[in-house]
Design a protein around this motif. Structure first.
Motif: not given
Length: 307
Positions: A86, A88, A178-179, A181-183, A185, A189
């Protein structure tokens, strides 16, 4: 012209399986260090900066340190750890989700985790399409072969024949969250319940859905149809129509880089079970790394994969 590849962490399970998939391929030449030089930072730095492609099969902190050693801007990196999933400036190495062209152009690619591969393959397209809400508190029940736990866990399972099931991640702060949840969207979590069984490889990832309680959720047929359309034409991902009465994870399971997806529903349509079957060492690790490497090198993405 052959491209050079340096696998940092080549003697670990993931590194060995990547090397096996690249063995005998004329497109790549493997740069290797002998036992003594593998632990020599000067030798590693030289190899890290000499290769066209670097694949990191290291613990998270060691992967970050390896990236910091690279000062040659021409070197392209695939990180199999969770250090940069996750972060940048890193491209998430799941071509089916983000687009093969993004992976092909990337200079820094982070391999998805094995469990997140199953979860994201099931949930991310459906949330993206508006068929499942982003703010639902999803749960993930998953079981894996012990090879995903590294040398210590492999030894533990292979020497203690009395272990039938291992639940872990009981502090609910697993590094995969984290991945997921974030990927996908998601607002929250997911609750993640990973476990290990006495099979060397293989993985089942399940997302149960109480559809009657999820406002705005599509029905079972629409969920299955959306996944079928999303992965149409994929040589790696298959969405099955059913009707399977059981799904098996075998101790003698053969290596594979495929990803199999299922959508099951209750007769009245009020509940659903989204299930992914994959090899934690295949599409969940080494196979995914080789798929990204192929794309980055301008080759067909399935070259050398076990399909």
């Amino acid at each position: 012209m052959s491209k050079t590849v340096f696998i940092d962490g080549a003697v670990g399970t993931t590194g060995l399986e990547i090397a096996e998939r690249l063995s005998g391929r004329a497109e790549f030449t493997i740069l290797s260090l002998d036992e003594a030089r593998r632990k020599d930072d000067a030798a590693r730095k030289e190899a890290l900066n000499a290769a066209d492609f670097v694949i990191l099969c290291l613990p998270d902190d060691a992967a970050r340190a390896a990236v910091a050693m690279i000062d040659n801007p021409q070197v392209r990196v695939i990180d199999a750890s969770s250090a940069h999933r996750v972060a940048d400036g890193w491209t998430f190495g799941f071509p089916e989700l983000i687009g093969a062209e993004l992976v092909a152009r990337a200079t820094r690619v982070s391999n998805p985790g094995c469990y997140p591969t199953g979860f994201l393959a099931l949930v991310a397209p459906l949330v993206r399409a508006g068929l499942l809400p982003a703010d639902w508190p999803y749960t993930v029940n998953a079981v894996s072969g012990y090879s995903g736990g590294g040398k210590a866990l492999i030894e533990r399972f292979e020497t203690d024949g009395d272990i039938a099931f291992r639940a872990y991640g009981l502090t609910l702060d697993h590094k995969h969250l984290p991945e997921m949840q974030i990927h996908a969207g998601l607002v929250h979590a997911p609750v993640f319940a990973p476990s290990v069984v006495p099979a060397h490889r293989g993985m089942v990832v399940e997302v149960p859905l109480p559809l009657a309680a999820i406002e705005g959720a599509a029905d079972v047929a629409a969920l299955r149809a959306a996944l079928t359309e999303f992965y149409a034409g994929s040589p790696i991902v298959t969405v099955h129509e059913g009707p399977e009465s059981e799904l098996l994870l075998r101790r003698s399971g053969a290596p594979t880089d495929r990803l199999e997806l299922y959508v099951f529903g209750s007769p009245e349509g009020t509940q659903a079970r989204l299930i992914a079957l994959l090899d934690n060492l295949g599409k969940g690790a080494s196979g995914a790394a080789v798929q990204s490497l192929n794309l980055m090198a301008g080759l067909p993405e399935t070259t050398g994969l076990r399909l």
